[in-house]
Scaffold this motif. Structure first.
Motif, PDB file in Angstrom:
ATOM      1  N   CYS A  36       0.829  -1.259   0.070  1.00 57.91           N
ATOM      2  CA  CYS A  36       0.072   0.131  -0.029  1.00 57.91           C
ATOM      3  C   CYS A  36       0.941   1.340  -0.031  1.00 57.91           C
ATOM      4  N   ASP A  37       0.363   2.140  -0.839  1.00 54.97           N
ATOM      5  CA  ASP A  37       1.417   3.577  -0.834  1.00 54.97           C
ATOM      6  C   ASP A  37       0.455   4.774  -0.932  1.00 54.97           C
ATOM      7  N   SER A  41       4.179   0.991  -6.228  1.00 53.78           N
ATOM      8  CA  SER A  41       3.778   1.043  -7.467  1.00 53.78           C
ATOM      9  C   SER A  41       4.166   2.122  -8.541  1.00 53.78           C
ATOM     10  N   ASN A  72      -4.354  -0.657  -5.312  1.00 57.35           N
ATOM     11  CA  ASN A  72      -3.202   0.029  -5.711  1.00 57.35           C
ATOM     12  C   ASN A  72      -2.969   0.409  -6.937  1.00 57.35           C
ATOM     13  N   GLU A  89      -2.697   3.803  -9.043  1.00 57.87           N
ATOM     14  CA  GLU A  89      -1.478   4.400  -9.849  1.00 57.87           C
ATOM     15  C   GLU A  89      -1.727   4.401 -11.398  1.00 57.87           C
TER      16      GLU A  89
END
Length: 74
Positions: free
Chosen positions: A19-20, A26, A57, A61
């Protein structure tokens, strides 16, 4: 106690799924690889919770890149 266990599980799953929040892992994926993973997510009929998080995610992105004019996923 059960709530803490659930919270720990969710946080662990987010960590493991990559997770970002601010251009994390990503963001470093090349366009072709991101497109492949994004398309794979579209074909999964019964994904695991971890896969769902990863796919979300990838979707984020793709949307981020689309907003910058890069239509890698579309």
């Amino acid at each position: 106690m059960r709530n803490y266990l659930l919270l720990g599980t969710v946080l662990g799953a987010l960590t493991l799924s990559g997770c970002d929040m601010f251009a994390g892992p990503s963001a470093d994926i090349p366009d072709a690889e991101l497109r492949q993973k994004w398309r794979e997510c579209k074909t999964i009929s019964n994904p695991s919770r971890t896969k769902v998080l990863a796919c979300e995610n990838y979707e984020r992105e793709c949307a981020r890149r689309k907003n910058k004019g890069n239509i890698a996923c579309y």
